[in-house]
Design a protein around this motif. Structure first.
Motif, PDB file in Angstrom:
ATOM      1  N   ALA A  98      -0.352  -0.116  -5.862  1.00 20.02           N
ATOM      2  CA  ALA A  98      -1.516   0.083  -4.839  1.00 20.02           C
ATOM      3  C   ALA A  98      -2.694   1.111  -5.664  1.00 20.02           C
ATOM      4  O   ALA A  98      -1.925   1.928  -6.190  1.00 20.02           O
ATOM      5  CB  ALA A  98      -1.317   0.425  -3.710  1.00 20.02           C
ATOM      6  N   PRO A  99      -3.972   0.707  -5.737  1.00 22.92           N
ATOM      7  CA  PRO A  99      -4.700   1.536  -6.337  1.00 22.92           C
ATOM      8  C   PRO A  99      -4.767   3.134  -5.528  1.00 22.92           C
ATOM      9  O   PRO A  99      -5.110   3.961  -6.021  1.00 22.92           O
ATOM     10  CB  PRO A  99      -6.237   0.838  -6.185  1.00 22.92           C
ATOM     11  N   VAL A 100      -4.549   2.908  -4.094  1.00 27.66           N
ATOM     12  CA  VAL A 100      -4.381   4.049  -3.540  1.00 27.66           C
ATOM     13  C   VAL A 100      -3.355   4.157  -2.379  1.00 27.66           C
ATOM     14  O   VAL A 100      -3.293   2.801  -1.925  1.00 27.66           O
ATOM     15  CB  VAL A 100      -5.802   4.396  -2.669  1.00 27.66           C
ATOM     16  N   LYS A 101      -2.525   4.997  -2.031  1.00 31.74           N
ATOM     17  CA  LYS A 101      -1.605   5.131  -1.019  1.00 31.74           C
ATOM     18  C   LYS A 101      -2.257   5.055   0.225  1.00 31.74           C
ATOM     19  O   LYS A 101      -2.735   6.140   0.822  1.00 31.74           O
ATOM     20  CB  LYS A 101      -0.375   6.154  -1.218  1.00 31.74           C
ATOM     21  N   VAL A 102      -1.890   3.934   1.172  1.00 36.30           N
ATOM     22  CA  VAL A 102      -2.394   3.784   2.513  1.00 36.30           C
ATOM     23  C   VAL A 102      -1.266   3.413   3.429  1.00 36.30           C
ATOM     24  O   VAL A 102      -1.379   2.226   3.815  1.00 36.30           O
ATOM     25  CB  VAL A 102      -3.539   2.887   2.673  1.00 36.30           C
ATOM     26  N   PRO A 103      -0.316   4.299   3.865  1.00 39.62           N
ATOM     27  CA  PRO A 103       0.747   3.759   4.764  1.00 39.62           C
ATOM     28  C   PRO A 103       0.313   3.020   5.939  1.00 39.62           C
ATOM     29  O   PRO A 103       1.070   2.072   6.510  1.00 39.62           O
ATOM     30  CB  PRO A 103       1.505   5.079   4.949  1.00 39.62           C
ATOM     31  N   GLY A 104      -0.924   3.389   6.581  1.00 41.57           N
ATOM     32  CA  GLY A 104      -1.615   2.893   7.824  1.00 41.57           C
ATOM     33  C   GLY A 104      -2.196   1.461   7.665  1.00 41.57           C
ATOM     34  O   GLY A 104      -2.971   1.278   8.585  1.00 41.57           O
ATOM     35  N   ALA A 105      -2.115   0.852   6.245  1.00 44.09           N
ATOM     36  CA  ALA A 105      -2.991  -0.105   5.976  1.00 44.09           C
ATOM     37  C   ALA A 105      -2.797  -1.443   7.262  1.00 44.09           C
ATOM     38  O   ALA A 105      -3.802  -1.951   7.413  1.00 44.09           O
ATOM     39  CB  ALA A 105      -2.580  -0.852   4.685  1.00 44.09           C
ATOM     40  N   ALA A 106      -1.542  -1.758   7.530  1.00 45.52           N
ATOM     41  CA  ALA A 106      -1.457  -2.518   8.650  1.00 45.52           C
ATOM     42  C   ALA A 106      -2.288  -2.351  10.140  1.00 45.52           C
ATOM     43  O   ALA A 106      -2.843  -3.186  10.474  1.00 45.52           O
ATOM     44  CB  ALA A 106       0.165  -2.769   8.801  1.00 45.52           C
ATOM     45  N   PHE A 107      -2.322  -1.021  10.139  1.00 51.75           N
ATOM     46  CA  PHE A 107      -2.912  -0.498  11.406  1.00 51.75           C
ATOM     47  C   PHE A 107      -4.543  -0.564  11.016  1.00 51.75           C
ATOM     48  O   PHE A 107      -5.246  -1.052  12.262  1.00 51.75           O
ATOM     49  CB  PHE A 107      -2.509   0.743  12.063  1.00 51.75           C
ATOM     50  N   PHE A 108      -4.983  -0.553  10.048  1.00 53.29           N
ATOM     51  CA  PHE A 108      -6.450  -0.469   9.842  1.00 53.29           C
ATOM     52  C   PHE A 108      -6.765  -2.096   9.801  1.00 53.29           C
ATOM     53  O   PHE A 108      -7.664  -2.527  10.306  1.00 53.29           O
ATOM     54  CB  PHE A 108      -6.678   0.008   8.562  1.00 53.29           C
ATOM     55  N   ALA A 109      -5.672  -2.880   9.404  1.00 50.66           N
ATOM     56  CA  ALA A 109      -6.272  -4.383   9.295  1.00 50.66           C
ATOM     57  C   ALA A 109      -6.170  -4.956  10.758  1.00 50.66           C
ATOM     58  O   ALA A 109      -6.865  -5.689  11.021  1.00 50.66           O
ATOM     59  CB  ALA A 109      -4.926  -5.054   8.386  1.00 50.66           C
ATOM     60  N   GLY A 110      -5.086  -4.155  11.474  1.00 55.32           N
ATOM     61  CA  GLY A 110      -5.267  -4.379  13.144  1.00 55.32           C
ATOM     62  C   GLY A 110      -6.682  -4.092  13.842  1.00 55.32           C
ATOM     63  O   GLY A 110      -7.101  -4.940  14.556  1.00 55.32           O
ATOM     64  N   THR A 111      -7.022  -2.928  13.335  1.00 56.61           N
ATOM     65  CA  THR A 111      -8.360  -2.735  13.939  1.00 56.61           C
ATOM     66  C   THR A 111      -9.514  -3.711  13.512  1.00 56.61           C
ATOM     67  O   THR A 111     -10.429  -4.088  14.220  1.00 56.61           O
ATOM     68  CB  THR A 111      -8.770  -1.291  13.279  1.00 56.61           C
TER      69      THR A 111
ATOM     70  N   PHE B 123       0.907  -1.118  -0.023  1.00 57.59           N
ATOM     71  CA  PHE B 123       0.045   0.103  -0.052  1.00 57.59           C
ATOM     72  C   PHE B 123       0.938   1.209   0.072  1.00 57.59           C
ATOM     73  O   PHE B 123       0.355   2.244  -0.101  1.00 57.59           O
ATOM     74  CB  PHE B 123      -1.023   0.027   1.162  1.00 57.59           C
ATOM     75  N   ILE B 124       2.004   1.235  -0.097  1.00 57.34           N
ATOM     76  CA  ILE B 124       2.978   2.294  -0.267  1.00 57.34           C
ATOM     77  C   ILE B 124       3.659   2.320  -1.811  1.00 57.34           C
ATOM     78  O   ILE B 124       4.353   3.084  -2.012  1.00 57.34           O
ATOM     79  CB  ILE B 124       4.087   2.588   0.939  1.00 57.34           C
ATOM     80  N   SER B 125       3.307   1.172  -2.265  1.00 54.12           N
ATOM     81  CA  SER B 125       4.027   1.033  -3.814  1.00 54.12           C
ATOM     82  C   SER B 125       3.282   1.590  -4.716  1.00 54.12           C
ATOM     83  O   SER B 125       2.136   1.904  -4.586  1.00 54.12           O
ATOM     84  CB  SER B 125       4.139  -0.592  -4.109  1.00 54.12           C
ATOM     85  N   ASP B 126       3.701   1.620  -5.898  1.00 51.14           N
ATOM     86  CA  ASP B 126       3.075   2.118  -7.096  1.00 51.14           C
ATOM     87  C   ASP B 126       1.972   1.211  -7.587  1.00 51.14           C
ATOM     88  O   ASP B 126       0.912   1.602  -8.318  1.00 51.14           O
ATOM     89  CB  ASP B 126       3.890   2.314  -8.206  1.00 51.14           C
TER      90      ASP B 126
END
Length: 207
Positions: A169-182, A164-167
């Protein structure tokens, strides 16, 4: 480890709460394995910055585990303490991922530390559901659960972060791992509530 885990199936309360702890553990390992990567990428934190944040975590955890747990759990009861702790942690993970400024993370870390009441509450419930002569089995099973989360959590989280920080990804989401944790923590909350509903006679110290 697998044999010890299978022994947990003898007790519905233990099995349900072990699954709850498993989900909580994966979320926690996800946070730990991507914290430095996230803060460096999102806020340009240095080693000193991350070191200070981890010191805050350690101090807050010591206060919660060393003092608040012994007061809050008897006051709320293990069930309510478990669910309250999970809710606090899920909110904290969401805030980590949404934080617009790095300084806010320090505030969120202190708040998130209050979620530390969940683990001891769950283990208290599980200990009461197992006879004295099988407490060793319980601890061995929980150690196996922790070992599995130590493998899965970082594997899932770092891949989510990288993608999710790579090109690609459809949208950049640096906090994706935290959202998955939620999401994992909310699933843990559901698992705990289902366990309570199926076994209403779980003994607790405060209700």
């Amino acid at each position: 480890p697998i044999g010890t885990l299978s022994a947990l199936t003898k007790y519905p309360v233990v099995l349900g709460l072990a699954f709850t702890l498993f989900l909580m553990g994966v979320a926690q390992r996800a946070l730990e394995s991507t914290w430095v990567l996230f803060t460096e990428h999102r806020f340009d934190w240095t080693i000193k910055d991350t070191g200070i944040s981890l010191a805050v975590v350690g101090l807050a955890a010591a206060i919660v585990q060393g003092g608040l747990v012994r007061r809050v759990i008897p006051m709320l009861g293990e069930r309510r303490a478990l669910t309250t702790g999970i809710v606090i942690s899920s909110i904290a993970y969401l805030l980590y991922g949404l934080a617009p400024a790095g300084w806010m993370l320090y505030v969120f870390l202190v708040f998130g530390a209050l979620g530390g009441i969940a683990g001891p509450a769950a283990q208290g419930l599980m200990s009461k559901a197992v006879p004295p002569n099988e407490q060793g089995m319980l601890q061995g099973g929980l150690a196996s659960v922790t070992s599995i989360t130590n493998v899965l959590g970082p594997l899932i989280a770092t891949n989510l972060f990288g993608y999710f920080i790579s090109d690609a990804a459809p949208v950049k989401v640096p906090g994706a791992a935290f959202f998955a944790g939620t999401i994992l923590l909310l699933c843990a909350l559901v698992a705990a509530r289902r366990t309570f509903s199926r076994v209403p006679a779980i003994p607790t110290s405060g209700g």
